[in-house]
Design a protein around this motif. Structure first.
Motif, PDB file in Angstrom:
ATOM      1  N   SER A  33       0.840  -1.194   0.000  1.00 18.10           N
ATOM      2  CA  SER A  33       0.000   0.000   0.000  1.00 18.10           C
ATOM      3  C   SER A  33       0.873   1.241   0.000  1.00 18.10           C
ATOM      4  O   SER A  33       2.013   1.222   0.463  1.00 18.10           O
ATOM      5  CB  SER A  33      -0.966   0.011   1.186  1.00 18.10           C
ATOM      6  OG  SER A  33      -0.263   0.195   2.381  1.00 18.10           O
ATOM      7  N   SER A  35       0.304   5.636   0.506  1.00 20.16           N
ATOM      8  CA  SER A  35      -0.674   6.654   0.900  1.00 20.16           C
ATOM      9  C   SER A  35      -0.066   8.034   0.746  1.00 20.16           C
ATOM     10  O   SER A  35       1.149   8.194   0.647  1.00 20.16           O
ATOM     11  CB  SER A  35      -1.138   6.428   2.346  1.00 20.16           C
ATOM     12  OG  SER A  35      -0.040   6.491   3.222  1.00 20.16           O
ATOM     13  N   ASN A 147      -6.976  12.846   0.612  1.00 21.50           N
ATOM     14  CA  ASN A 147      -5.950  11.845   0.859  1.00 21.50           C
ATOM     15  C   ASN A 147      -6.331  10.561   0.136  1.00 21.50           C
ATOM     16  O   ASN A 147      -7.502  10.344  -0.179  1.00 21.50           O
ATOM     17  CB  ASN A 147      -5.806  11.572   2.357  1.00 21.50           C
ATOM     18  CG  ASN A 147      -5.361  12.812   3.105  1.00 21.50           C
ATOM     19  OD1 ASN A 147      -4.323  13.381   2.817  1.00 21.50           O
ATOM     20  ND2 ASN A 147      -6.163  13.243   4.052  1.00 21.50           N
ATOM     21  N   VAL A 149      -5.324   6.105  -0.250  1.00 19.58           N
ATOM     22  CA  VAL A 149      -4.603   4.884   0.099  1.00 19.58           C
ATOM     23  C   VAL A 149      -4.730   3.978  -1.115  1.00 19.58           C
ATOM     24  O   VAL A 149      -5.828   3.616  -1.510  1.00 19.58           O
ATOM     25  CB  VAL A 149      -5.181   4.194   1.362  1.00 19.58           C
ATOM     26  CG1 VAL A 149      -4.453   2.874   1.619  1.00 19.58           C
ATOM     27  CG2 VAL A 149      -5.115   5.106   2.574  1.00 19.58           C
TER      28      VAL A 149
END
Length: 154
Positions: A33, A35, A147, A149
């Motif tokens: 992942s 972010s 934001n 992810v």
């Protein structure tokens, strides 16, 4: 960076007394992942004869994704407050230090009771070091900050 993600778990297992070799992880895709945040600029298109809105947008990504996104969005809002949107976005830049590009497909729905947003990487759209990428993205909006992810496999 990707190599460190493989080595660190191996070292931890070895410290605990497990016997592990790199071949134990060969051929297995790791879910990773990234972010960060993005800024978006929307440019509404004047399609007065069409009952849906259309926008061209550009994004600037920071964090795990560094680069730009560009795309088009179609949207519709009813008098009752139900809304839907679909967008296609082309990302170009780097992901955790690996250069390339890929396509994101957005599908969103909102009513008084329900809100869904699904963003997936278009299978087979990766280029460069991101050629084999697959995955999905979440967007988290807090006040005026966007934001993300990104959960992915390479």
């Amino acid at each position: 960076m990707r190599r460190l993600r493989t080595i660190i778990p191996l070292l931890l297992l070895m410290q605990c007394g497990f016997s592990v070799s790199a071949s134990d992880f060969k051929g297995k895709e790791q879910i990773m992942s990234a972010s960060g945040a993005f800024e978006i600029q929307l440019d509404p298109q004047g399609d007065d004869n069409i009952p849906a809105g259309r926008m061209i947008f550009s994004k600037k990504y920071t964090g795990g994704l560094v680069g730009s996104g560009a795309g088009q969005m179609l949207s519709k809002r009813t008098d009752g407050g139900i809304a839907v949107y679909m967008a296609i976005e082309e990302f170009k830049g780097s992901l955790d230090g690996q250069s390339g590009s890929f396509t994101l497909v957005h599908k969103g729905y909102m009513s008084g009771e329900t809100q869904r947003l699904e963003i997936n990487i278009l299978q087979g759209s990766g280029k460069g070091e991101l050629k084999k990428i697959s995955g999905s993205m979440q967007i988290i909006q807090e006040k005026d900050q966007h934001n993300y992810v990104l959960t992915y496999k390479l």
